[in-house]
Design an enzyme around this catalytic site. Structure first.
Site, PDB file in Angstrom:
ATOM      1  CG  ASN A 192       9.181 -19.600 -22.955  1.00  0.00           C
ATOM      2  OD1 ASN A 192       9.752 -20.156 -22.696  1.00  0.00           O
ATOM      3  ND2 ASN A 192       7.774 -20.080 -23.446  1.00  0.00           N
ATOM      4  CG  ASN A 198       9.817 -22.816 -32.230  1.00  0.00           C
ATOM      5  OD1 ASN A 198       9.105 -21.694 -31.669  1.00  0.00           O
ATOM      6  ND2 ASN A 198       9.275 -23.840 -32.666  1.00  0.00           N
ATOM      7  CG  HIS A 215       7.087 -27.640 -30.228  1.00  0.00           C
ATOM      8  ND1 HIS A 215       5.998 -26.838 -30.993  1.00  0.00           N
ATOM      9  CD2 HIS A 215       6.497 -28.698 -29.845  1.00  0.00           C
ATOM     10  CE1 HIS A 215       5.102 -27.777 -31.035  1.00  0.00           C
ATOM     11  NE2 HIS A 215       5.334 -29.131 -30.466  1.00  0.00           N
ATOM     12  CB  THR A 263      14.061 -25.961 -41.239  1.00  0.00           C
ATOM     13  OG1 THR A 263      12.886 -26.771 -40.703  1.00  0.00           O
ATOM     14  CG2 THR A 263      15.429 -26.225 -40.563  1.00  0.00           C
ATOM     15  CG  ASP A 302       6.667 -27.297 -34.420  1.00  0.00           C
ATOM     16  OD1 ASP A 302       7.339 -26.543 -34.139  1.00  0.00           O
ATOM     17  OD2 ASP A 302       5.564 -27.708 -34.435  1.00  0.00           O
ATOM     18  CD  GLU A 330       7.544 -23.747 -23.083  1.00  0.00           C
ATOM     19  OE1 GLU A 330       7.605 -23.090 -23.697  1.00  0.00           O
ATOM     20  OE2 GLU A 330       6.464 -24.629 -23.017  1.00  0.00           O
TER      21      GLU A 330
END
Ligand code: GAR
Length: 194
Positions: free
Chosen positions: A14, A107, A109, A146, A150, A179
């Site tokens: 990524n 993020n 996931h 946060t 997730d 992704e």
């Protein structure tokens, strides 16, 4: 010029997708640094090849969490991120960093959050659970980070089908391909709108 800082713990495919999108001019920013959570990971090698600053920070190398957090915050002061991207980063981001960079940490996931997120759901564990539950679709999610794993607001997702013949590896490959599209697309949107 805007700065992106990437946090990674693994092979960094990524991270590579971000590098490629920056070099292709799709993201109007530079990558000012890569934070690695351990030495020897593929992401570090990718950074070196592209002359990107790196730092390895392992909490276990510090006397206590405040020494670790102070070093992390100093590093970020130096790299001046407009956006921090967790790209396969497996450690919790300390609250002191979340507070200083509120709404500036995202993020990726490998599931359609809120499904298959939270503690214990990372890497192949996610895909094993998706297959075990006979889900018809899976995918990937980019969300704001946060305090809760997730759990932050979802920015964007891409769905993929789950096939009868899938094992966790084939499903992971199909999700990872998406992704690599989703993450640069979200970064471009956020950075170009800042
Ligand atoms: C990616 O599939 C990413 O979504 C996942 O780790 C992999 C890293 O691959 N992240 C998580 O599971 C976070 N909870 P990469 O190192 O090749 O980018």
């Amino acid at each position: 010029m805007k700065n992106i800082v990437v946090f990674a713990s693994g092979s960094g495919t990524n991270f590579q997708a971000i590098i490629d999108a920056v070099e292709a001019g799709q993201i109007d920013a530079r990558i000012s640094g890569l934070l690695a959570s351990k030495p020897g990971i593929g992401a570090l090698e990718r950074a070196r090849k592209h002359n990107i600053n790196t730092q390895v920070l392992r909490p276990s190398d510090f006397d206590d969490s405040s020494a670790y957090e102070a070093t992390l915050l100093n590093m970020l002061d130096e790299w001046q991120p407009n956006l921090i991207v967790l790209a396969g980063y497996m450690l919790k981001v300390p609250n002191s960093v979340l507070d200083r960079y509120e709404n500036k940490i995202i993020n990726i996931h490998p599931s359609l959050l809120p499904k298959y997120g939270g503690k214990g759901f990372y890497g192949s564990k996610v895909h094993e659970a998706v297959i075990a539950n006979d889900e018809e679709e899976s995918g990937c999610t980019v969300h704001y980070v946060t305090e809760i794993y997730d759990d932050g607001p979802i920015i964007d997702q891409i769905k993929v089908p789950v096939r009868d013949t899938d094992d966790p590896e084939t499903l992971a490959t199909r999700v990872l391909e998406q992704e690599h599209k989703l993450l640069p697309r979200v970064i471009a949107k956020l950075v170009n709108n800042q």
